[in-house]
Design a protein around this motif. Structure first.
Motif, PDB file in Angstrom:
ATOM      1  N   PRO A  19     -14.816 -47.185  27.224  1.00 11.96           N
ATOM      2  CA  PRO A  19     -14.247 -48.509  26.981  1.00 11.96           C
ATOM      3  C   PRO A  19     -15.311 -49.583  27.064  1.00 11.96           C
ATOM      4  O   PRO A  19     -16.167 -49.559  27.943  1.00 11.96           O
ATOM      5  CB  PRO A  19     -13.217 -48.657  28.123  1.00 11.96           C
ATOM      6  N   GLY A  20     -15.265 -50.513  26.125  1.00  9.56           N
ATOM      7  CA  GLY A  20     -16.232 -51.602  26.134  1.00  9.56           C
ATOM      8  C   GLY A  20     -17.572 -51.233  25.546  1.00  9.56           C
ATOM      9  O   GLY A  20     -18.526 -51.988  25.638  1.00  9.56           O
ATOM     10  N   SER A  21     -17.691 -50.038  24.935  1.00  9.98           N
ATOM     11  CA  SER A  21     -19.001 -49.584  24.481  1.00  9.98           C
ATOM     12  C   SER A  21     -19.340 -50.026  23.068  1.00  9.98           C
ATOM     13  O   SER A  21     -20.471 -49.883  22.639  1.00  9.98           O
ATOM     14  CB  SER A  21     -19.075 -48.044  24.565  1.00  9.98           C
ATOM     15  N   THR A  22     -18.389 -50.557  22.324  1.00  7.67           N
ATOM     16  CA  THR A  22     -18.669 -50.968  20.953  1.00  7.67           C
ATOM     17  C   THR A  22     -19.401 -52.294  20.931  1.00  7.67           C
ATOM     18  O   THR A  22     -19.380 -53.047  21.876  1.00  7.67           O
ATOM     19  CB  THR A  22     -17.362 -51.096  20.149  1.00  7.67           C
ATOM     20  N   THR A  37     -14.195 -60.405  18.196  1.00  7.29           N
ATOM     21  CA  THR A  37     -14.242 -59.354  19.212  1.00  7.29           C
ATOM     22  C   THR A  37     -15.414 -59.562  20.155  1.00  7.29           C
ATOM     23  O   THR A  37     -15.292 -59.376  21.373  1.00  7.29           O
ATOM     24  CB  THR A  37     -14.332 -57.965  18.557  1.00  7.29           C
ATOM     25  N   ARG A  77     -15.237 -60.285  24.171  1.00  7.18           N
ATOM     26  CA  ARG A  77     -16.016 -59.504  25.143  1.00  7.18           C
ATOM     27  C   ARG A  77     -16.848 -60.412  26.041  1.00  7.18           C
ATOM     28  O   ARG A  77     -16.880 -60.243  27.259  1.00  7.18           O
ATOM     29  CB  ARG A  77     -16.926 -58.516  24.418  1.00  7.18           C
ATOM     30  N   THR A 124      -5.129 -56.989  25.640  1.00  7.61           N
ATOM     31  CA  THR A 124      -6.469 -56.865  25.047  1.00  7.61           C
ATOM     32  C   THR A 124      -7.442 -56.276  26.050  1.00  7.61           C
ATOM     33  O   THR A 124      -8.229 -55.372  25.733  1.00  7.61           O
ATOM     34  CB  THR A 124      -6.978 -58.249  24.578  1.00  7.61           C
ATOM     35  N   ARG A 126      -6.444 -52.619  26.859  1.00  7.92           N
ATOM     36  CA  ARG A 126      -6.693 -51.717  25.742  1.00  7.92           C
ATOM     37  C   ARG A 126      -8.192 -51.432  25.595  1.00  7.92           C
ATOM     38  O   ARG A 126      -8.579 -50.296  25.324  1.00  7.92           O
ATOM     39  CB  ARG A 126      -6.137 -52.321  24.448  1.00  7.92           C
ATOM     40  N   ARG A 127      -9.019 -52.440  25.771  1.00  6.38           N
ATOM     41  CA  ARG A 127     -10.459 -52.258  25.531  1.00  6.38           C
ATOM     42  C   ARG A 127     -11.182 -51.626  26.707  1.00  6.38           C
ATOM     43  O   ARG A 127     -12.063 -50.788  26.519  1.00  6.38           O
ATOM     44  CB  ARG A 127     -11.105 -53.596  25.199  1.00  6.38           C
ATOM     45  N   TRP A 128     -10.827 -52.030  27.953  1.00  5.03           N
ATOM     46  CA  TRP A 128     -11.558 -51.522  29.117  1.00  5.03           C
ATOM     47  C   TRP A 128     -10.727 -50.543  29.943  1.00  5.03           C
ATOM     48  O   TRP A 128     -11.283 -49.572  30.453  1.00  5.03           O
ATOM     49  CB  TRP A 128     -12.050 -52.686  29.988  1.00  5.03           C
ATOM     50  N   ASP A 151     -19.430 -52.087  31.669  1.00  2.03           N
ATOM     51  CA  ASP A 151     -19.789 -52.898  30.504  1.00  2.03           C
ATOM     52  C   ASP A 151     -20.490 -54.181  30.937  1.00  2.03           C
ATOM     53  O   ASP A 151     -21.421 -54.652  30.279  1.00  2.03           O
ATOM     54  CB  ASP A 151     -18.534 -53.217  29.689  1.00  2.03           C
TER      55      ASP A 151
END
Length: 202
Positions: free
Chosen positions: A7-10, A16, A20, A54, A57-59, A68
């Protein structure tokens, strides 16, 4: 670095990326204020002004968010200074570490993350990756000193860089003594003298 798929790696751009940045800034503020125990994803979402879903879902978890945050901190750290002098390079490193640890927000942030890393394996791995990035950034100044003949062949560049910052972290976490400019200079000079004497040869 955070492994692909975590999670958070993109690293997307646009909205977006802004989300972040806002979430990581909010997480850092929360950590500095209340430590790891006070870090809550819902609160971070509120601070960042983004939807709770949000963030989840992301982290997904607090350790993923901290991982991250540490990756972002490593990427945003000031780049290595090249002066052509081992001592001046080590002084630059010591001053950068001191300024970070003595900063009211950043010092508390590092204390919180280091404390969390002692009992959470994922946070510990993220912290280790953070320091590996920073050591890798600065080790070439020692390698260049070896190439110039200023240090013995076989000097462990990474150990020299660690020797510069270790006493500063000791003051932050254990002794409580001031993190002043004189201390930073002494750390750099001591590491340079020891390196020239062959203390850090493999």
């Amino acid at each position: 670095m955070v492994q692909a798929g975590e999670p958070g790696s993109t690293r997307p751009g646009g909205r977006t990326a802004r989300v972040r940045a806002a979430v990581l800034a909010a997480a850092g503020d929360a950590l500095a204020e209340s430590g790891m125990d006070g870090l809550d994803l819902t609160d971070v979402a509120r601070r960042a002004g983004v939807g709770r879903t949000t963030v989840y879902r992301r982290w997904g978890t607090v350790p993923a968010l901290v991982a991250d945050l540490l990756q972002d901190m490593a990427e945003q750290s000031q780049p290595r200074v090249e002066t052509g002098s081992l001592l001046k390079d080590l002084l630059a490193n010591a001053r950068l570490v001191r300024e970070t640890l003595a900063h009211p927000r950043q010092g508390r942030l590092f204390k919180a993350i280091i404390a969390a890393a002692t009992c959470d394996e994922r946070t510990a791995r993220a912290l280790h990756r953070f320091y590996e990035v920073r050591i890798s950034e600065w080790a070439p100044c020692v390698e260049q000193a070896v190439e110039r003949g200023d240090l013995p062949e076989g000097t462990d560049a990474r150990e020299v860089i660690r020797a510069v910052s270790a006493p500063l972290y000791y003051r932050l976490l254990a002794s409580g003594h001031p993190l002043d400019e004189a201390t930073a200079e002494r750390c750099a000079r001591a590491a340079a003298v020891a390196a020239r004497a062959g203390v850090y040869m493999r």
